[in-house]
Motif scaffolding. Structure first.
Motif, PDB file in Angstrom:
ATOM      1  N   VAL A  64       0.828  -1.191   0.000  1.00  0.00           N
ATOM      2  CA  VAL A  64       0.000   0.000   0.000  1.00  0.00           C
ATOM      3  C   VAL A  64       0.874   1.257   0.000  1.00  0.00           C
ATOM      4  N   ALA A  65       0.375   2.334  -0.629  1.00  0.00           N
ATOM      5  CA  ALA A  65       1.173   3.557  -0.768  1.00  0.00           C
ATOM      6  C   ALA A  65       1.388   4.254   0.566  1.00  0.00           C
ATOM      7  N   GLU A  66       0.387   4.232   1.445  1.00  0.00           N
ATOM      8  CA  GLU A  66       0.483   4.924   2.736  1.00  0.00           C
ATOM      9  C   GLU A  66       0.198   3.925   3.852  1.00  0.00           C
ATOM     10  N   PRO A  67       1.181   3.088   4.188  1.00  0.00           N
ATOM     11  CA  PRO A  67       0.954   2.018   5.167  1.00  0.00           C
ATOM     12  C   PRO A  67       0.873   2.536   6.594  1.00  0.00           C
ATOM     13  N   MET A  68       0.135   1.808   7.407  1.00  0.00           N
ATOM     14  CA  MET A  68       0.082   2.119   8.826  1.00  0.00           C
ATOM     15  C   MET A  68       1.427   1.799   9.477  1.00  0.00           C
ATOM     16  N   LEU A  69       2.019   0.678   9.118  1.00  0.00           N
ATOM     17  CA  LEU A  69       3.336   0.267   9.604  1.00  0.00           C
ATOM     18  C   LEU A  69       4.234   0.044   8.396  1.00  0.00           C
ATOM     19  N   ASP A  70       5.182   0.936   8.207  1.00  0.00           N
ATOM     20  CA  ASP A  70       6.098   0.828   7.074  1.00  0.00           C
ATOM     21  C   ASP A  70       7.061  -0.336   7.313  1.00  0.00           C
ATOM     22  N   ILE A  71       6.973  -1.367   6.475  1.00  0.00           N
ATOM     23  CA  ILE A  71       7.804  -2.559   6.623  1.00  0.00           C
ATOM     24  C   ILE A  71       9.288  -2.206   6.479  1.00  0.00           C
ATOM     25  N   HIS A  72       9.583  -1.077   5.839  1.00  0.00           N
ATOM     26  CA  HIS A  72      10.980  -0.662   5.686  1.00  0.00           C
ATOM     27  C   HIS A  72      11.642  -0.372   7.031  1.00  0.00           C
ATOM     28  N   PHE A  73      10.853  -0.142   8.080  1.00  0.00           N
ATOM     29  CA  PHE A  73      11.449   0.049   9.405  1.00  0.00           C
ATOM     30  C   PHE A  73      12.328  -1.139   9.787  1.00  0.00           C
ATOM     31  N   PHE A  74      11.941  -2.336   9.339  1.00  0.00           N
ATOM     32  CA  PHE A  74      12.647  -3.545   9.751  1.00  0.00           C
ATOM     33  C   PHE A  74      13.991  -3.703   9.051  1.00  0.00           C
ATOM     34  N   ARG A  75      14.296  -2.816   8.101  1.00  0.00           N
ATOM     35  CA  ARG A  75      15.623  -2.820   7.508  1.00  0.00           C
ATOM     36  C   ARG A  75      16.628  -2.060   8.365  1.00  0.00           C
ATOM     37  N   ASP A  76      16.125  -1.355   9.353  1.00  0.00           N
ATOM     38  CA  ASP A  76      16.970  -0.559  10.235  1.00  0.00           C
ATOM     39  C   ASP A  76      17.455  -1.439  11.388  1.00  0.00           C
ATOM     40  N   ARG A  77      18.769  -1.622  11.494  1.00  0.00           N
ATOM     41  CA  ARG A  77      19.309  -2.494  12.545  1.00  0.00           C
ATOM     42  C   ARG A  77      18.975  -1.989  13.937  1.00  0.00           C
ATOM     43  N   ARG A  78      18.900  -0.669  14.083  1.00  0.00           N
ATOM     44  CA  ARG A  78      18.550  -0.122  15.394  1.00  0.00           C
ATOM     45  C   ARG A  78      17.130  -0.550  15.777  1.00  0.00           C
ATOM     46  N   PHE A  79      16.223  -0.492  14.824  1.00  0.00           N
ATOM     47  CA  PHE A  79      14.844  -0.879  15.083  1.00  0.00           C
ATOM     48  C   PHE A  79      14.726  -2.378  15.332  1.00  0.00           C
ATOM     49  N   THR A  80      15.310  -3.192  14.438  1.00  0.00           N
ATOM     50  CA  THR A  80      15.195  -4.645  14.602  1.00  0.00           C
ATOM     51  C   THR A  80      15.898  -5.125  15.863  1.00  0.00           C
ATOM     52  N   GLY A  81      17.015  -4.484  16.225  1.00  0.00           N
ATOM     53  CA  GLY A  81      17.703  -4.853  17.452  1.00  0.00           C
ATOM     54  C   GLY A  81      16.850  -4.579  18.673  1.00  0.00           C
ATOM     55  N   ALA A  82      16.230  -3.398  18.698  1.00  0.00           N
ATOM     56  CA  ALA A  82      15.384  -3.059  19.836  1.00  0.00           C
ATOM     57  C   ALA A  82      14.158  -3.956  19.902  1.00  0.00           C
ATOM     58  N   VAL A  83      13.570  -4.258  18.750  1.00  0.00           N
ATOM     59  CA  VAL A  83      12.380  -5.119  18.721  1.00  0.00           C
ATOM     60  C   VAL A  83      12.715  -6.533  19.197  1.00  0.00           C
ATOM     61  N   ALA A  84      13.792  -7.114  18.652  1.00  0.00           N
ATOM     62  CA  ALA A  84      14.166  -8.480  19.043  1.00  0.00           C
ATOM     63  C   ALA A  84      14.490  -8.557  20.524  1.00  0.00           C
ATOM     64  N   GLY A  85      15.260  -7.596  20.992  1.00  0.00           N
ATOM     65  CA  GLY A  85      15.605  -7.593  22.412  1.00  0.00           C
ATOM     66  C   GLY A  85      14.394  -7.399  23.294  1.00  0.00           C
ATOM     67  N   ALA A  86      13.487  -6.497  22.896  1.00  0.00           N
ATOM     68  CA  ALA A  86      12.314  -6.212  23.725  1.00  0.00           C
ATOM     69  C   ALA A  86      11.434  -7.443  23.890  1.00  0.00           C
ATOM     70  N   VAL A  87      11.241  -8.194  22.819  1.00  0.00           N
ATOM     71  CA  VAL A  87      10.399  -9.388  22.912  1.00  0.00           C
ATOM     72  C   VAL A  87      10.998 -10.403  23.882  1.00  0.00           C
ATOM     73  N   LEU A  88      12.300 -10.669  23.751  1.00  0.00           N
ATOM     74  CA  LEU A  88      12.944 -11.649  24.628  1.00  0.00           C
ATOM     75  C   LEU A  88      12.982 -11.175  26.079  1.00  0.00           C
ATOM     76  N   ILE A  89      13.213  -9.886  26.265  1.00  0.00           N
ATOM     77  CA  ILE A  89      13.291  -9.349  27.623  1.00  0.00           C
ATOM     78  C   ILE A  89      11.940  -9.424  28.314  1.00  0.00           C
ATOM     79  N   VAL A  90      10.893  -8.951  27.625  1.00  0.00           N
ATOM     80  CA  VAL A  90       9.565  -8.971  28.237  1.00  0.00           C
ATOM     81  C   VAL A  90       9.084 -10.410  28.413  1.00  0.00           C
ATOM     82  N   PHE A  91       9.458 -11.283  27.486  1.00  0.00           N
ATOM     83  CA  PHE A  91       9.132 -12.707  27.634  1.00  0.00           C
ATOM     84  C   PHE A  91       9.707 -13.242  28.944  1.00  0.00           C
TER      85      PHE A  91
END
Length: 478
Positions: free
Chosen positions: A251-278
């Motif tokens: 979609v041209a105007e996405p609610m969540l831009d999938i390109h965020f996941f190409r950012d190592r800072r974003f993916t690092g924080a997301v991966a760590g947050a899931v494991l930590i909260v788990f």
């Protein structure tokens, strides 16, 4: 408002939005202490009780991403006012409910308001503070989460000792009224200046997918992981979230831009947050059982003895000590240090507490110190990896990760406890095994996040996090 100085009343505004958030967080746990009263006075069956508790969390977790997107588009102040109003109406309806069905419906309505509040509070904080003050502001915001965790059972127990069960909801009303007035007077309006078109299909798919996923997770321990209910809702979650990801990439105007996941800072924080909260969510779930079933404390006494964790977080974050540590160490090292402290605290509870409270107290202090340093750094890493005009979506992602990780941690570590006891271990040994599994998850999450964030900091300047997912980066796809 100068972007380099922040809003002139930013600290007062932060207090207002934290007050609104605290009300929502308390309701995540306050109902647990009222279960005996509800069973007696409303003749609630076990399934009714489960839905009273789960209706709130399911609706809230399912709507977090959508609520954040709505705040970015229509205005964060508008959504904050709307969330408070819905939460207040839901609280009034819940307090006066005469049947289990009415209470379940009211709790679902409160979940809608809660989703709007949890996303807009963090998004507003990112807007009103200058970048150099954001870590401390997020630290205070995180400390309110700890207060909510510790305060719910205590406040609920106190109210039930003096009033009927409906009062645990009606006490929200004066707080909501005060917060509404303060928000209208003090909080500035902010929104995405581009005014993207509503992504209605994305909102529907994300809501269905997350609600189904959380429901499957919380149903697993009670109904069995291979039951038709769990497998069916799990399949719905996979299909809906898969369709959501595909749609958002096209979609041209996405609610969540999938390109965020190409950012190592974003993916690092997301991966760590899931494991930590788990690890933390599941381990703290086991802690309440440890205090009551192994050490023999009553529910209110157990709640009081978990208070050192929250108090440590509050002191370190409100004083600004944790923000100073994070600024000196940097985000990757802060997260790694915090996770080491938290994992050490869980090990202390599992291994040093032979019939007494000393090992638990040491563990709670270590966990509190680790949370005070790591959690704000993790939240700031997620939020700063997303364009500022998408702050609501960033807050929705942060909240969704917390809901998902916590539910998964409770389910998995609860299963570890059950299997350990079934294999011949004592209850105390089974609880200890679960705490150790949680410690491993926390430690792994910390090092995964720290490693990816360190690599992101060393990346060439041309792929800085703020540029990924920026509106201009999608012009070519229109």
């Amino acid at each position: 408002m100068s972007p380099t100085q922040g809003h002139p009343q930013r600290w007062l505004i932060l207090g207002v939005i934290c007050l609104a958030q605290l009300t929502v967080l308390l309701d995540n746990t306050v109902l647990n202490v009222a279960i005996p009263s509800l069973t007696r006075e409303l003749h609630a069956a076990t399934s009714d009780i489960q839905w009273m508790i789960n209706a709130y969390s399911l609706v809230q977790s399912g709507l977090l991403l959508t609520a954040g997107s709505a705040a970015d588009r229509y205005g964060r102040k508008k959504m904050l006012v709307t969330g408070l109003a819905l939460f207040g109406v839901g609280s009034l309806t819940a307090g006066l409910a005469g049947t289990t069905g009415q209470l379940i419906a009211a709790r679902a309505g409160m979940g809608v308001g809660g989703a709007l509040l949890l996303t807009t509070t963090l998004a507003v904080a990112m807007q009103i503070f200058a970048p150099e003050e954001q870590p401390r502001a997020i630290g205070i915001w995180s400390a309110v989460n700890a207060l909510g965790f510790a305060g719910g059972p205590l406040i609920g127990g106190f109210v039930l000792d003096h009033f009927w069960w409906g009062a645990i909801f009606l006490i929200n009303l004066p707080v909501v009224a005060l917060a509404l007035l303060a928000v209208v007077v003090l909080v500035p309006e902010s929104r995405n200046p581009r005014g993207d078109r509503p992504d209605l299909l994305g909102a529907v798919l994300s809501t269905i997918g997350m609600a189904a996923l959380v429901y499957a997770i919380i149903s697993g321990p009670g109904h069995g992981w291979t039951s038709a209910r769990v497998l069916g809702t799990g399949a719905v979650a996979v299909l809906a979230l898969g369709a959501f990801a595909r749609w958002e990439s096209r979609v041209a105007e996405p609610m969540l831009d999938i390109h965020f996941f190409r950012d190592r800072r974003f993916t690092g924080a997301v991966a760590g947050a899931v494991l930590i909260v788990f690890g933390m969510g599941g381990a703290l779930f086991l802690l309440t059982q440890h205090l009551q079933l192994v050490l023999g404390y009553e529910p209110v006494e157990a709640g009081l003895r978990t208070a050192p964790l929250a108090l440590t977080v509050v002191v370190l974050n409100f004083s600004g000590v944790s923000a100073k540590w994070s600024a000196r160490l940097g985000t990757p090292a802060s997260i790694a240090l915090g996770m080491v402290c938290m994992a050490g605290g869980l090990v202390s509870i599992a291994e040093l507490d032979s019939g007494g409270y000393a090992g638990t107290l040491l563990g709670l202090l270590l966990i509190g110190a680790g949370c005070a340093v790591a959690n704000p750094a993790m939240a700031h890493a997620i939020m700063s990896a997303i364009p500022l005009e998408k702050a609501g979506v960033g807050a929705g992602i942060n909240g969704t990760l917390a809901e998902f990780g916590n539910g998964l941690g409770v389910a998995v570590l609860g299963a570890v406890l059950s299997s350990s006891v079934a294999s011949g271990q004592s209850l105390a040994q089974g609880l200890g095994t679960g705490q150790l599994v949680g410690a491993v998850a926390v430690l792994a999450g910390g090092f995964v996040a720290a490693g990816l964030l360190r690599r992101a900091e060393r990346a060439p300047a041309g792929i800085a996090p703020r540029k990924l997912g920026h509106p201009e980066s999608r012009e070519g796809r229109r």
